[in-house]
Scaffold this motif. Structure first.
Motif, PDB file in Angstrom:
ATOM      1  N   ALA A  24       0.830  -1.212   0.000  1.00 24.49           N
ATOM      2  CA  ALA A  24       0.000   0.000   0.000  1.00 24.49           C
ATOM      3  C   ALA A  24       0.859   1.255   0.000  1.00 24.49           C
ATOM      4  CB  ALA A  24      -0.924  -0.007   1.207  1.00 24.49           C
ATOM      5  N   SER A  25       1.999   1.199   0.672  1.00 23.39           N
ATOM      6  CA  SER A  25       2.843   2.386   0.783  1.00 23.39           C
ATOM      7  C   SER A  25       3.409   2.822  -0.562  1.00 23.39           C
ATOM      8  CB  SER A  25       3.982   2.128   1.767  1.00 23.39           C
ATOM      9  OG  SER A  25       4.913   1.203   1.226  1.00 23.39           O
ATOM     10  N   ILE A  26       3.505   1.880  -1.512  1.00 23.54           N
ATOM     11  CA  ILE A  26       4.000   2.236  -2.843  1.00 23.54           C
ATOM     12  C   ILE A  26       2.894   2.165  -3.893  1.00 23.54           C
ATOM     13  CG2 ILE A  26       6.367   1.528  -2.336  1.00 23.54           C
ATOM     14  CD1 ILE A  26       5.784  -1.070  -3.862  1.00 23.54           C
ATOM     15  N   GLY A  27       1.678   1.828  -3.449  1.00 16.22           N
ATOM     16  CA  GLY A  27       0.530   1.835  -4.353  1.00 16.22           C
ATOM     17  C   GLY A  27       0.481   0.688  -5.320  1.00 16.22           C
ATOM     18  N   LYS A  28       1.166  -0.439  -4.999  1.00 12.03           N
ATOM     19  CA  LYS A  28       1.165  -1.580  -5.910  1.00 12.03           C
ATOM     20  C   LYS A  28       0.815  -2.840  -5.127  1.00 12.03           C
ATOM     21  CE  LYS A  28       4.245   0.156  -9.464  1.00 12.03           C
ATOM     22  NZ  LYS A  28       5.352  -0.175 -10.386  1.00 12.03           N
ATOM     23  N   PHE A  29      -0.256  -3.517  -5.579  1.00 16.19           N
ATOM     24  CA  PHE A  29      -0.725  -4.720  -4.913  1.00 16.19           C
ATOM     25  C   PHE A  29      -0.572  -5.935  -5.829  1.00 16.19           C
ATOM     26  CE2 PHE A  29      -3.160  -1.444  -2.682  1.00 16.19           C
ATOM     27  CZ  PHE A  29      -2.939  -1.814  -1.361  1.00 16.19           C
ATOM     28  N   PRO A  30       0.324  -6.864  -5.505  1.00 13.50           N
ATOM     29  CA  PRO A  30       0.322  -8.141  -6.223  1.00 13.50           C
ATOM     30  C   PRO A  30      -1.022  -8.834  -6.009  1.00 13.50           C
ATOM     31  CG  PRO A  30       2.188  -7.958  -4.723  1.00 13.50           C
ATOM     32  CD  PRO A  30       1.283  -6.830  -4.420  1.00 13.50           C
ATOM     33  N   HIS A  31      -1.343  -9.780  -6.887  1.00 14.74           N
ATOM     34  CA  HIS A  31      -2.700 -10.327  -6.843  1.00 14.74           C
ATOM     35  C   HIS A  31      -3.025 -11.035  -5.521  1.00 14.74           C
ATOM     36  CE1 HIS A  31      -1.735 -14.601  -7.698  1.00 14.74           C
ATOM     37  NE2 HIS A  31      -0.750 -14.106  -8.392  1.00 14.74           N
ATOM     38  N   PRO A  32      -2.100 -11.703  -4.804  1.00  9.46           N
ATOM     39  CA  PRO A  32      -2.490 -12.265  -3.506  1.00  9.46           C
ATOM     40  C   PRO A  32      -2.907 -11.198  -2.499  1.00  9.46           C
ATOM     41  CG  PRO A  32      -0.487 -13.312  -4.298  1.00  9.46           C
ATOM     42  CD  PRO A  32      -0.729 -12.111  -5.176  1.00  9.46           C
ATOM     43  N   ALA A  33      -2.260 -10.018  -2.557  1.00 10.70           N
ATOM     44  CA  ALA A  33      -2.644  -8.932  -1.663  1.00 10.70           C
ATOM     45  C   ALA A  33      -4.008  -8.376  -2.038  1.00 10.70           C
ATOM     46  CB  ALA A  33      -1.593  -7.821  -1.703  1.00 10.70           C
ATOM     47  N   ARG A  34      -4.267  -8.228  -3.349  1.00  9.75           N
ATOM     48  CA  ARG A  34      -5.591  -7.767  -3.781  1.00  9.75           C
ATOM     49  C   ARG A  34      -6.667  -8.748  -3.333  1.00  9.75           C
ATOM     50  NH1 ARG A  34      -2.874  -6.623  -8.590  1.00  9.75           N
ATOM     51  NH2 ARG A  34      -3.787  -8.442  -9.611  1.00  9.75           N
ATOM     52  N   TRP A  35      -6.365 -10.046  -3.456  1.00  3.52           N
ATOM     53  CA  TRP A  35      -7.327 -11.061  -3.042  1.00  3.52           C
ATOM     54  C   TRP A  35      -7.636 -10.919  -1.552  1.00  3.52           C
ATOM     55  CZ3 TRP A  35      -7.844 -14.937   0.444  1.00  3.52           C
ATOM     56  CH2 TRP A  35      -8.860 -15.875   0.201  1.00  3.52           C
ATOM     57  N   ALA A  36      -6.609 -10.761  -0.727  1.00  5.52           N
ATOM     58  CA  ALA A  36      -6.822 -10.648   0.715  1.00  5.52           C
ATOM     59  C   ALA A  36      -7.663  -9.431   1.067  1.00  5.52           C
ATOM     60  CB  ALA A  36      -5.478 -10.582   1.443  1.00  5.52           C
ATOM     61  N   LEU A  37      -7.415  -8.330   0.365  1.00  5.53           N
ATOM     62  CA  LEU A  37      -8.111  -7.086   0.690  1.00  5.53           C
ATOM     63  C   LEU A  37      -9.539  -7.047   0.168  1.00  5.53           C
ATOM     64  CD1 LEU A  37      -5.277  -4.517  -0.025  1.00  5.53           C
ATOM     65  CD2 LEU A  37      -6.300  -4.976   2.198  1.00  5.53           C
ATOM     66  N   TYR A  38      -9.738  -7.469  -1.066  1.00  6.56           N
ATOM     67  CA  TYR A  38     -11.013  -7.222  -1.727  1.00  6.56           C
ATOM     68  C   TYR A  38     -11.887  -8.460  -1.880  1.00  6.56           C
ATOM     69  CZ  TYR A  38      -8.536  -2.921  -2.622  1.00  6.56           C
ATOM     70  OH  TYR A  38      -7.829  -1.760  -2.456  1.00  6.56           O
ATOM     71  N   GLU A  39     -11.339  -9.624  -1.582  1.00  7.22           N
ATOM     72  CA  GLU A  39     -12.136 -10.842  -1.614  1.00  7.22           C
ATOM     73  C   GLU A  39     -12.357 -11.390  -0.211  1.00  7.22           C
ATOM     74  OE1 GLU A  39     -14.207 -14.278  -2.641  1.00  7.22           O
ATOM     75  OE2 GLU A  39     -13.891 -12.370  -3.655  1.00  7.22           O
ATOM     76  N   HIS A  40     -11.323 -11.403   0.612  1.00  7.21           N
ATOM     77  CA  HIS A  40     -11.403 -12.018   1.933  1.00  7.21           C
ATOM     78  C   HIS A  40     -12.018 -11.084   2.974  1.00  7.21           C
ATOM     79  CE1 HIS A  40     -10.415 -14.859   5.035  1.00  7.21           C
ATOM     80  NE2 HIS A  40      -9.567 -14.049   5.629  1.00  7.21           N
ATOM     81  N   MET A  41     -11.611  -9.821   2.987  1.00 10.08           N
ATOM     82  CA  MET A  41     -12.051  -8.909   4.051  1.00 10.08           C
ATOM     83  C   MET A  41     -13.551  -8.656   4.083  1.00 10.08           C
ATOM     84  SD  MET A  41      -8.878  -6.216   4.373  1.00 10.08           S
ATOM     85  CE  MET A  41      -9.736  -5.196   5.566  1.00 10.08           C
ATOM     86  N   PRO A  42     -14.262  -8.615   2.929  1.00 15.79           N
ATOM     87  CA  PRO A  42     -15.718  -8.419   3.023  1.00 15.79           C
ATOM     88  C   PRO A  42     -16.425  -9.491   3.844  1.00 15.79           C
ATOM     89  CG  PRO A  42     -14.981  -7.972   0.796  1.00 15.79           C
ATOM     90  CD  PRO A  42     -13.805  -8.544   1.535  1.00 15.79           C
ATOM     91  N   LYS A  43     -15.824 -10.669   3.946  1.00 12.19           N
ATOM     92  CA  LYS A  43     -16.445 -11.743   4.719  1.00 12.19           C
ATOM     93  C   LYS A  43     -16.376 -11.481   6.216  1.00 12.19           C
ATOM     94  CE  LYS A  43     -15.517 -15.032   1.027  1.00 12.19           C
ATOM     95  NZ  LYS A  43     -14.819 -16.272   0.628  1.00 12.19           N
TER      96      LYS A  43
END
Length: 407
Positions: A291-310
């Motif tokens: 997040a500090s550099i504004g770049k999310f590899p796909h596992p990080a995107r998955w954790a943030l936008y797929e897992h956290m809503p649950k």
């Protein structure tokens, strides 16, 4: 972190770091998930050549190409099932629908929560499984288990009409009831004369897709009580021989549930999770660095936008500190003397020495003399997370132990 500052959480993924990994993809998260879906071939959930043909059309590390390739394969195999059924070829139709079930889930897996394709792919995933389930004898029954005025999703699979030992089976954070049929012991239970009640609690895929107000909760004994209540209404269930099998994040949920739900006669965890924060390890810090550099590899995107809503959070990185606070409540420490039923832990070596140490130290404090801790290693070809790639060995370990403790 690479020289350009991108946190590469998809590289050398811990779950696929052992010898039994296919090593087909350089991206570790792709490789682990490819191995996961390929392994469902054990119980007719995939065909090896179909999986490798699909993989050949995927750009390594590119989730969109993964989604498109698996969707294409799923549609082709589903069409074969429909044509076979029209021709009266029920066995061929059933087998093709089972494979399409997996291929739609593979596409669904990397489709993020807000993507409009998500619901369609999930619906295809479940409808293919249910079409196949109608062609078994007895048929597989979809369930809506009463829960706090709403319902939990799942399936009941029975051998016949006689009272039998029954396993309640649940996944962790990212599987589905349909996947658990193949990898988690649903099909394996029937082969051994057990009924299987596969369920998804609040926050888990099937229940969450149907009602997104139902989020994860730390007091997992509450949904499990609802599942046991339902199981005891079934004349096919022997009330004295009910066991709970839980995978991945279920390594917290299962032991937590049996600390309070005493109608369960035995529990299996693959693997044991005394603390959700300990399971997450350095991944939260990796996401913060990304997040500090504004770049999310796909596992990080998955954790943030797929897992956290649950968990009820929808703002990605902005809710990360709130998630950490919630994870503090997902903690088994202090419950050691309450986890009194026999417990089998099947721990995977590729998860790392630290995870194994934490699990074993907690396990050693539990009181039941029938408890067993089994570490699966590279020599077993079962070192990956939840023994992916060697379901036969996993289920032999699980059900042989259950045969003994429920006898």
């Amino acid at each position: 972190m690479t020289e350009n500052g991108i946190v590469e959480t998809g590289k050398n993924h811990v779950f696929s770091s052992g010898r039994s990994s296919t090593r087909y993809f350089k991206d570790g998260y792709f490789d682990y998930n490819f191995e996961k879906f390929l392994g469902l071939a054990t119980y007719s959930g995939a065909e090896i050549a179909e999986c490798f043909e699909t993989a050949a059309r995927i750009t390594d590390g590119d989730p969109e190409s993964w989604i498109q390739a698996w969707t294409s394969t799923a549609r082709r195999v589903e069409a074969y099932a429909e044509n076979a059924m029209k021709g009266g070829h029920k066995v061929s139709a059933r087998e093709a629908w089972l494979r399409a079930t997996t291929y739609y889930q593979a596409a669904f897996f990397f489709t993020l929560h807000k993507d409009p394709r998500k619901a369609e792919l999930y619906q295809k995933h479940t409808s293919c499984f249910q079409s196949a389930g109608k062609l078994f004898d007895p048929p597989y029954e979809p369930l809506a288990i009463p829960y706090k005025g709403k319902s939990l999703f799942g399936y009941f699979l029975r051998c016949d009409d006689k009272p039998r030992p029954t396993v309640l089976i649940q996944m962790g954070a990212d599987g589905s009831s349909e996947q658990i049929y193949f990898s988690g012991g649903g099909a394996a239970a029937l082969r051994r004369g057990y009924n299987a009640l596969i369920f998804e609690g609040p926050g888990q895929t099937g229940t969450f897709m149907r009602d997104q107000s139902l989020n994860y909760r730390h007091d997992w004994e509450v949904p499990v009580k609802a599942v046991v209540d339902y199981a005891l209404t079934r004349p096919e269930v022997d009330p004295k021989r009910i066991a709970l099998i839980a995978y991945s994040m279920g390594g917290y949920f299962g032991p937590r549930a049996v600390a309070f739900e005493k109608r369960i006669a035995a529990c299996i965890a693959s693997g044991l999770v005394p603390s959700m924060k300990a399971l997450a390890g350095k991944r939260i810090e990796d996401i913060k660095k990304a997040a500090s550099i504004g770049k999310f590899p796909h596992p990080a995107r998955w954790a943030l936008y797929e897992h956290m809503p649950k968990y009820g959070f929808n703002n990605g990185i902005d809710d990360l500190e709130k998630l950490e606070a919630v994870w503090d409540t997902f903690n088994l420490y202090g419950l050691e003397d309450k986890i009194t039923c026999p417990l089998l832990v099947v721990q995977a070596a590729a998860e790392g020495e630290e995870q194994t140490r934490i699990a074993k130290e907690f396990f050693d404090k539990l009181p039941n003399p029938h408890n067993k801790f089994r570490l699966t290693t590279e020599e077993d070809a079962a070192e990956m997370h939840c023994q992916k790639g060697n379901a036969m060995l996993l289920h032999a370990i699980e059900f042989d132990w259950l045969d003994d403790v429920l006898a």
